[in-house]
Design an enzyme around this catalytic site. Structure first.
Site, PDB file in Angstrom:
ATOM      1  N   ARG A 145       0.840  -1.200   0.000  1.00 40.23           N
ATOM      2  CA  ARG A 145       0.000   0.000   0.000  1.00 40.23           C
ATOM      3  C   ARG A 145       0.881   1.258   0.000  1.00 40.23           C
ATOM      4  O   ARG A 145       1.936   1.303   0.650  1.00 40.23           O
ATOM      5  CB  ARG A 145      -0.873  -0.009   1.257  1.00 40.23           C
ATOM      6  CG  ARG A 145      -1.881   1.137   1.364  1.00 40.23           C
ATOM      7  CD  ARG A 145      -2.960   1.017   0.351  1.00 40.23           C
ATOM      8  NE  ARG A 145      -4.132   1.842   0.688  1.00 40.23           N
ATOM      9  CZ  ARG A 145      -5.092   2.162  -0.175  1.00 40.23           C
ATOM     10  NH1 ARG A 145      -5.006   1.744  -1.429  1.00 40.23           N
ATOM     11  NH2 ARG A 145      -6.128   2.871   0.203  1.00 40.23           N
ATOM     12  N   THR A 165      -9.259   0.022  -9.910  1.00 42.95           N
ATOM     13  CA  THR A 165      -8.588  -1.104  -9.281  1.00 42.95           C
ATOM     14  C   THR A 165      -8.730  -2.337 -10.160  1.00 42.95           C
ATOM     15  O   THR A 165      -9.577  -2.383 -11.045  1.00 42.95           O
ATOM     16  CB  THR A 165      -9.211  -1.342  -7.876  1.00 42.95           C
ATOM     17  OG1 THR A 165      -9.118  -0.139  -7.125  1.00 42.95           O
ATOM     18  CG2 THR A 165      -8.526  -2.451  -7.125  1.00 42.95           C
ATOM     19  N   THR A 225      -4.016  -1.452  -7.477  1.00 42.28           N
ATOM     20  CA  THR A 225      -4.779  -0.221  -7.707  1.00 42.28           C
ATOM     21  C   THR A 225      -3.906   1.012  -7.873  1.00 42.28           C
ATOM     22  O   THR A 225      -2.769   1.052  -7.387  1.00 42.28           O
ATOM     23  CB  THR A 225      -5.735   0.019  -6.512  1.00 42.28           C
ATOM     24  OG1 THR A 225      -6.568   1.154  -6.781  1.00 42.28           O
ATOM     25  CG2 THR A 225      -4.963   0.258  -5.228  1.00 42.28           C
ATOM     26  N   GLU A 236      -6.038   3.750  -7.318  1.00 42.55           N
ATOM     27  CA  GLU A 236      -7.208   4.373  -6.686  1.00 42.55           C
ATOM     28  C   GLU A 236      -8.262   4.688  -7.735  1.00 42.55           C
ATOM     29  O   GLU A 236      -8.823   3.775  -8.300  1.00 42.55           O
ATOM     30  CB  GLU A 236      -6.834   5.585  -5.845  1.00 42.55           C
ATOM     31  CG  GLU A 236      -7.710   5.753  -4.589  1.00 42.55           C
ATOM     32  CD  GLU A 236      -9.049   6.417  -4.799  1.00 42.55           C
ATOM     33  OE1 GLU A 236      -9.173   7.252  -5.690  1.00 42.55           O
ATOM     34  OE2 GLU A 236      -9.979   6.095  -4.040  1.00 42.55           O
ATOM     35  N   ASP A 259      -7.818   8.416  -0.308  1.00 49.02           N
ATOM     36  CA  ASP A 259      -8.476   7.386   0.494  1.00 49.02           C
ATOM     37  C   ASP A 259      -8.411   7.709   1.988  1.00 49.02           C
ATOM     38  O   ASP A 259      -9.042   7.030   2.797  1.00 49.02           O
ATOM     39  CB  ASP A 259      -7.844   6.014   0.244  1.00 49.02           C
ATOM     40  CG  ASP A 259      -8.498   5.281  -0.920  1.00 49.02           C
ATOM     41  OD1 ASP A 259      -9.485   5.801  -1.467  1.00 49.02           O
ATOM     42  OD2 ASP A 259      -8.013   4.197  -1.288  1.00 49.02           O
ATOM     43  N   SER A 273      -8.024   0.974   2.981  1.00 55.25           N
ATOM     44  CA  SER A 273      -8.442   0.427   1.686  1.00 55.25           C
ATOM     45  C   SER A 273      -9.619  -0.508   1.890  1.00 55.25           C
ATOM     46  O   SER A 273      -9.862  -0.999   2.998  1.00 55.25           O
ATOM     47  CB  SER A 273      -7.286  -0.337   1.050  1.00 55.25           C
ATOM     48  OG  SER A 273      -7.698  -1.064  -0.095  1.00 55.25           O
ATOM     49  N   SER A 274     -10.360  -0.753   0.801  1.00 52.55           N
ATOM     50  CA  SER A 274     -11.414  -1.772   0.805  1.00 52.55           C
ATOM     51  C   SER A 274     -11.002  -3.014   0.033  1.00 52.55           C
ATOM     52  O   SER A 274     -11.799  -3.950  -0.105  1.00 52.55           O
ATOM     53  CB  SER A 274     -12.698  -1.207   0.192  1.00 52.55           C
ATOM     54  OG  SER A 274     -13.239  -0.205   1.015  1.00 52.55           O
ATOM     55  N   GLY A 288     -13.525  -2.086  -7.345  1.00 48.14           N
ATOM     56  CA  GLY A 288     -14.830  -1.482  -7.096  1.00 48.14           C
ATOM     57  C   GLY A 288     -14.901  -0.515  -5.939  1.00 48.14           C
ATOM     58  O   GLY A 288     -15.990  -0.239  -5.436  1.00 48.14           O
ATOM     59  N   GLY A 289     -13.769   0.030  -5.470  1.00 54.33           N
ATOM     60  CA  GLY A 289     -13.808   0.986  -4.375  1.00 54.33           C
ATOM     61  C   GLY A 289     -14.413   0.366  -3.129  1.00 54.33           C
ATOM     62  O   GLY A 289     -14.188  -0.803  -2.819  1.00 54.33           O
TER      63      GLY A 289
END
Length: 613
Positions: free
Chosen positions: A130, A417, A435, A437, A457, A482-483, A504-505
């Site tokens: 990340r 992503t 990703t 973002e 984010d 993050s998701s 997909g965020g």
């Protein structure tokens, strides 16, 4: 319910089936008797999505496979597997091509989370690539001169939103531990495609057509658009010699990305933006560290150990909370595409997302009560809040064991992503979500690749309305929440059963959970589970149903409204890629093929495929 693993007789018929699959796997011509339930029709039409709904068939593989978002990238990964490469080797090759042909979604200017399964000792590890906030970043990074948060679009375009990229260093760490082929070999296909060119896909063209911000950002504008400002058309052969040169440098030495001319150009681009400069310095790149972390897991319905990425991702925790709440109900008899199942699952999402906004962030900086959030008794108490006759609306935040009071976060996550799921010939597995973002990231291009906008984010506000610090506030060196939910599901013997993930965020959590429920509770094949209509809720009173899907049916909408739901209809373009084990591991000990057999699915909402042997 029946066990996932079914024994396929090692008979002449089974071997003939594998032979008929050919090098790219078999399709629905093979019928695994009684393994999968019949799925309801997905109910989507080809006009739903800007890039089209491309029907995909369930694929079967007996040895190794790659499932990812673009055929050219998948082919690069399969080529590496066939050359004797590991799942990690294939992931690196796949990623380098994705950064070229699907630049809106991921690339070396961004970050990723990888979950890795090593078959030799049945061990699981997660790798954190990340992005981080620069050392000079402060909690008011996204506060404007008027003291108010910047508009999201203003914050994104430029250098301010760019986090220190972590992808390359994370992939090198994983390769050092699990690679079989030389690091430099893994870049060959991407370098060749960047040099010779690749055909612009319908999805890339569509996203370029709809993007307005990048047309004013050089050199990205000149690369993606012609002299009249028109996006490169579908089929246009797009060449990127600068990206090829960058990959050659990284192939020779991974640190070339973090020091020297490439790093200097990244920092210069970030800091020199005329209207929205950032604060990154060369030391931020040189000091970036990828991290190996323990996966976060929850046992679902006794035998399914669902594992994924922990903080700074909220993925495994929120997926785990939703499943832990739902196992207090019998989902199987409700079935997919019913008022009861959509209502129940959406309510579980509401409760999980409420806790997510309050407690989940980078655990290196804040106390994240991981064990408390997944505590079975706590989740049972959360489940008791659900009524089958009335929605919760905006769900209350819980107080899990070990929680410390923090502020509620309302961060918006965009969906630029991608995801890949890979298994090699030895049974090693990679589930990696990657990703930059939002689509096309910060729109800043350096040496042939786009830089991320990952810092958006973070919460733009450092404190909530009550003055409590928000866990996901900006801090120097911190990783934004993050998701991303790369997921590997193990059985009680610590063997891989399911591998899945999606872009997909913030909706990634819903897409992955829906697919897991489809495969586990409703006994659907990976393809049918992926194709189920997307739906769900976050922290608001609104329940979103995927446009033109079966869950948008009038009867479902009416039934939900009768229970108090506010309904929103929207495109929900997931990009789920994954597979399920449906073979017999015992055959390996008997020396009979097929030793394993995987059933794989790819999301028809995007351009991905599954291929292998």
């Amino acid at each position: 319910m029946s066990k996932l693993v079914i024994r396929l007789a090692a008979s002449a018929a089974a071997l003939a089936m594998l032979a008929s699959c050919g090098g790219d796997g078999g399709t629905a011509s093979f019928n695994a008797p009684s393994r999968f339930a019949t799925a309801p029709a997905p109910g989507l039409n080809a006009t739903t999505f800007p890039t089209g709904w491309a029907a995909k068939e369930l694929q079967y593989f007996g040895r190794q496979l790659v499932s990812a978002a673009n055929p050219l990238a998948v082919d690069a990964g399969v080529e590496i597997l066939r050359a004797g490469g590991s799942a990690v080797d294939a992931a690196i090759a796949t990623q380098m091509v994705l950064g070229l042909v699907e630049p809106q979604s991921s690339g070396i200017g961004g970050g990723a989370f990888m979950i890795h399964y090593r078959a030799r000792d049945k061990s699981l590890a997660s790798y954190d690539g990340r992005e981080t906030a620069p050392a000079a970043a402060t909690p008011d990074l996204f506060i404007g001169p008027n003291g108010q948060p910047l508009p999201f679009a203003t914050a994104v375009v430029g250098g301010r939103s760019v986090g220190v990229p972590g992808l390359v260093r994370m992939l090198k760490m994983a390769h050092d531990e699990h690679g079989r082929l030389p690091w430099s070999r893994l870049f060959d296909r991407a370098i060749q495609l960047a040099t010779d060119g690749f055909a612009v896909s319908p999805r890339l063209n569509s996203l370029l057509t709809n993007d307005t911000a990048m047309r004013t950002q050089e050199p990205a504008a000149s690369y993606f658009y012609d002299a009249n400002g028109q996006p490169r058309p579908v089929g246009f052969i797009l060449r990127n010699p600068e990206y090829a040169a960058t990959l050659r440098a990284i192939a020779a030495d991974a640190n070339a990305f973090y020091t020297g001319p490439i790093a200097q150009d990244i920092v210069a681009k970030v800091r020199s933006h005329p209207t929205n400069p950032g604060v990154m310095q060369l030391a931020d790149l040189a000091n970036y560290q990828a991290k190996k972390r323990a996966p976060v897991c929850i046992v679902y319905r006794v035998r399914w150990n669902v594992c994924g990425m922990g903080p700074p991702s909220s993925g495994a925790l929120t997926v785990g909370q939703a499943l832990g709440i739902l196992e207090n109900f019998e989902l199987a008899p409700l079935g997919p595409n019913t008022v009861d199942s959509v209502h129940l699952v959406s309510e579980a999402y509401r409760l999980a997302y409420a806790d997510r906004g309050q407690y989940m962030a980078d655990a290196d900086f804040v106390n994240v009560p991981v064990a408390g959030l997944l505590d079975k008794n706590y989740l049972k108490s959360r489940a008791s809040l659900i009524s089958m006759t009335r929605t919760l609306g905006a769900a209350p935040v819980g107080t899990p064991p070990g929680a410390v009071a923090t502020g509620q976060d309302a961060t918006v996550e965009r969906g630029g992503t991608s995801h890949m799921s890979i298994v090699d010939a030895e049974g090693n597995v990679v589930s990696m979500t990657t990703t930059i973002e939002g689509a096309f990231g910060s729109r800043q291009m350096v040496r042939g690749f786009l830089l991320n906008n990952q810092l958006t984010d973070f919460s733009f506000l450092p404190n909530d309305a009550q003055g409590r610090p928000i866990a996901n506030r900006v801090e120097a060196g911190k990783r934004p929440r993050s998701s991303m939910s790369p997921t590997i599901v193990l059985n009680p013997s610590n063997e891989v059963e399911i591998v899945i993930g999606s872009p997909g965020g913030a909706n990634i959590i819903q897409y992955v959970t829906k697919t897991l429920i489809g495969m586990i509770d409703w006994r659907l094949s990976p393809q049918d589970a992926i194709e189920l209509g997307n739906f769900g809720a976050t922290t608001s009173a609104t329940t979103t149903l995927e446009r033109n899907s079966a869950v948008q049916a009038t009867a479902i909408q009416d039934g939900l409204r009768a229970r108090g739901h506010t309904i929103s209809i929207a495109d929900q373009t997931s990009g789920l890629h994954g597979f399920m084990f449906v073979g017999s591991r015992g055959d390996a000990q008997m020396g009979v093929l097929p030793a394993v057999l995987w059933a794989a699915g790819a999301d028809p909402r995007r351009e991905g495929v599954s291929r292998g042997d």
